[in-house]
Design a protein around this motif. Structure first.
Motif, PDB file in Angstrom:
ATOM      1  N   VAL A  16      27.315 -40.734  63.075  1.00  0.00           N
ATOM      2  CA  VAL A  16      26.513 -39.962  64.117  1.00  0.00           C
ATOM      3  C   VAL A  16      26.533 -40.849  65.234  1.00  0.00           C
ATOM      4  O   VAL A  16      26.727 -40.546  66.460  1.00  0.00           O
ATOM      5  N   PRO A  17      26.512 -42.166  65.250  1.00  0.00           N
ATOM      6  CA  PRO A  17      26.454 -42.928  66.496  1.00  0.00           C
ATOM      7  C   PRO A  17      27.962 -42.756  67.170  1.00  0.00           C
ATOM      8  O   PRO A  17      27.826 -42.816  68.553  1.00  0.00           O
ATOM      9  N   MET A  18      28.905 -42.406  66.801  1.00  0.00           N
ATOM     10  CA  MET A  18      30.359 -42.271  67.401  1.00  0.00           C
ATOM     11  C   MET A  18      30.056 -40.900  68.316  1.00  0.00           C
ATOM     12  O   MET A  18      30.886 -40.744  69.104  1.00  0.00           O
ATOM     13  N   ILE A  19      29.171 -40.014  68.071  1.00  0.00           N
ATOM     14  CA  ILE A  19      28.953 -38.838  68.853  1.00  0.00           C
ATOM     15  C   ILE A  19      27.938 -38.943  69.748  1.00  0.00           C
ATOM     16  O   ILE A  19      27.886 -38.643  70.842  1.00  0.00           O
ATOM     17  N   VAL A  20      26.675 -39.475  69.219  1.00  0.00           N
ATOM     18  CA  VAL A  20      25.461 -39.557  69.990  1.00  0.00           C
ATOM     19  C   VAL A  20      25.589 -40.616  71.087  1.00  0.00           C
ATOM     20  O   VAL A  20      25.371 -40.420  72.342  1.00  0.00           O
ATOM     21  N   LEU A  21      26.043 -41.877  71.033  1.00  0.00           N
ATOM     22  CA  LEU A  21      26.114 -42.934  72.051  1.00  0.00           C
ATOM     23  C   LEU A  21      26.946 -42.626  73.202  1.00  0.00           C
ATOM     24  O   LEU A  21      26.453 -42.808  74.271  1.00  0.00           O
ATOM     25  N   PRO A  22      28.081 -41.994  72.975  1.00  0.00           N
ATOM     26  CA  PRO A  22      28.773 -41.579  74.074  1.00  0.00           C
ATOM     27  C   PRO A  22      28.261 -40.314  75.095  1.00  0.00           C
ATOM     28  O   PRO A  22      28.234 -40.363  76.110  1.00  0.00           O
ATOM     29  N   CYS A  23      27.659 -39.336  74.084  1.00  0.00           N
ATOM     30  CA  CYS A  23      26.977 -38.354  74.829  1.00  0.00           C
ATOM     31  C   CYS A  23      25.832 -39.147  75.572  1.00  0.00           C
ATOM     32  O   CYS A  23      25.646 -38.383  76.812  1.00  0.00           O
ATOM     33  N   ARG A  24      24.979 -39.982  74.934  1.00  0.00           N
ATOM     34  CA  ARG A  24      23.928 -40.821  75.796  1.00  0.00           C
ATOM     35  C   ARG A  24      24.431 -41.177  77.141  1.00  0.00           C
ATOM     36  O   ARG A  24      23.842 -41.115  78.005  1.00  0.00           O
ATOM     37  N   ASP A  25      25.454 -42.080  77.019  1.00  0.00           N
ATOM     38  CA  ASP A  25      26.014 -42.767  78.271  1.00  0.00           C
ATOM     39  C   ASP A  25      26.517 -41.663  79.224  1.00  0.00           C
ATOM     40  O   ASP A  25      26.138 -41.771  80.342  1.00  0.00           O
ATOM     41  N   ALA A  26      26.996 -40.456  78.725  1.00  0.00           N
ATOM     42  CA  ALA A  26      27.444 -39.450  79.761  1.00  0.00           C
ATOM     43  C   ALA A  26      25.986 -38.974  80.338  1.00  0.00           C
ATOM     44  O   ALA A  26      26.160 -38.537  81.513  1.00  0.00           O
ATOM     45  N   ILE A  73      13.413 -47.901  76.755  1.00  0.00           N
ATOM     46  CA  ILE A  73      12.608 -46.608  76.483  1.00  0.00           C
ATOM     47  C   ILE A  73      13.571 -45.268  76.794  1.00  0.00           C
ATOM     48  O   ILE A  73      13.710 -44.243  76.431  1.00  0.00           O
ATOM     49  N   VAL A  74      14.161 -45.448  77.946  1.00  0.00           N
ATOM     50  CA  VAL A  74      15.214 -44.396  78.331  1.00  0.00           C
ATOM     51  C   VAL A  74      16.294 -44.116  77.491  1.00  0.00           C
ATOM     52  O   VAL A  74      16.535 -43.203  76.939  1.00  0.00           O
ATOM     53  N   HIS A  75      17.128 -45.368  77.147  1.00  0.00           N
ATOM     54  CA  HIS A  75      17.958 -45.209  76.073  1.00  0.00           C
ATOM     55  C   HIS A  75      17.334 -44.755  74.795  1.00  0.00           C
ATOM     56  O   HIS A  75      17.909 -43.659  74.192  1.00  0.00           O
ATOM     57  N   ALA A  78      16.774 -40.886  75.392  1.00  0.00           N
ATOM     58  CA  ALA A  78      17.915 -40.058  75.501  1.00  0.00           C
ATOM     59  C   ALA A  78      18.623 -39.751  73.956  1.00  0.00           C
ATOM     60  O   ALA A  78      18.857 -38.718  73.855  1.00  0.00           O
ATOM     61  N   THR A  79      18.678 -40.920  73.413  1.00  0.00           N
ATOM     62  CA  THR A  79      19.406 -40.848  72.204  1.00  0.00           C
ATOM     63  C   THR A  79      18.579 -39.913  71.156  1.00  0.00           C
ATOM     64  O   THR A  79      18.981 -39.009  70.295  1.00  0.00           O
ATOM     65  N   LEU A  80      17.098 -39.930  71.126  1.00  0.00           N
ATOM     66  CA  LEU A  80      16.190 -39.215  70.382  1.00  0.00           C
ATOM     67  C   LEU A  80      16.457 -37.860  70.718  1.00  0.00           C
ATOM     68  O   LEU A  80      16.461 -36.806  69.821  1.00  0.00           O
ATOM     69  N   PHE A  81      16.608 -37.482  72.089  1.00  0.00           N
ATOM     70  CA  PHE A  81      16.644 -36.146  72.627  1.00  0.00           C
ATOM     71  C   PHE A  81      17.915 -35.435  72.014  1.00  0.00           C
ATOM     72  O   PHE A  81      18.103 -34.180  71.496  1.00  0.00           O
ATOM     73  N   ILE A  82      19.037 -36.252  72.407  1.00  0.00           N
ATOM     74  CA  ILE A  82      20.377 -35.743  71.902  1.00  0.00           C
ATOM     75  C   ILE A  82      20.478 -35.461  70.220  1.00  0.00           C
ATOM     76  O   ILE A  82      20.958 -34.314  69.610  1.00  0.00           O
TER      77      ILE A  82
END
Length: 178
Positions: A16-26, A73-75, A78-82
């Motif tokens: 999951v982090p391999m997908i969510v973290l790049p999506c969050r950064d984008a 909190i923004v990180h 955003a992670t929770l939203f994705i």
């Protein structure tokens, strides 16, 4: 069987982090990138015969996009939203084949045809009309229509009730329901 399922679950959770973290950064980079595109339109002149790498006329390091690090909190939000969006979408789809058909009809067209032709047209926008640019426009237009039509078709299959899908699948008597 239980150990196999446990191993698969651990593998999926670890992925999951391999997908969510790049999506969050984008996602966090998107507003700054839109502002840069909107307010700083700088043309890049590229010769038709020059190679694409290293052929820009603007080589300043000041053009790099500098994004301030958002607060924790923004990180987190955003992670929770994705993650919640992905979980909700995965919960409502009837199976993996539905997800693959939607991804294949939309993202497949975008990655294979729309983005390359749009990038080519953007890079060669000052060169005038020639065969390559005309072909890129044709590919962009037809692949955009294909993407829209195939995505609508894939979504219509998702929206079709399960009973109707099962009835269409098992109805082999020529369509006469009497």
């Amino acid at each position: 069987v239980l150990l196999g399922r446990l191993g698969l679950g651990i593998t999926l959770i670890a992925g999951v982090p391999m997908i969510v973290l790049p999506c969050r950064d984008a996602l966090l980079m998107l507003p700054a990138q839109i502002n840069k595109w909107r307010f700083e339109r700088q043309a890049i002149d590229i010769e038709e015969t020059a190679p694409l790498s290293g052929s820009t006329t603007n080589n300043d390091d000041d053009d790099r996009l500098v994004i301030p690090d958002p607060p924790f909190i923004v990180h987190f939000l955003a992670t929770l939203f994705i993650a919640l969006t992905c979980f909700t979408a995965a919960s409502f789809f009837p199976g993996v084949s539905t997800v693959w058909s939607i991804c294949g009809s939309s993202l497949g067209f975008m990655i294979a045809y729309i983005i390359p032709s749009a990038c080519y047209l953007r890079l060669r926008r000052r060169k005038g009309l020639n065969r390559r640019i005309l072909a890129a426009w044709c590919m962009l237009i037809f692949s955009s229509f294909g993407c829209i039509i195939c995505t609508i078709q894939a979504l219509s299959r998702v929206m079709k009730p399960y009973a109707a899908v099962a009835e269409d699948f098992f109805d082999d008597d020529g369509g006469d329901d009497d």
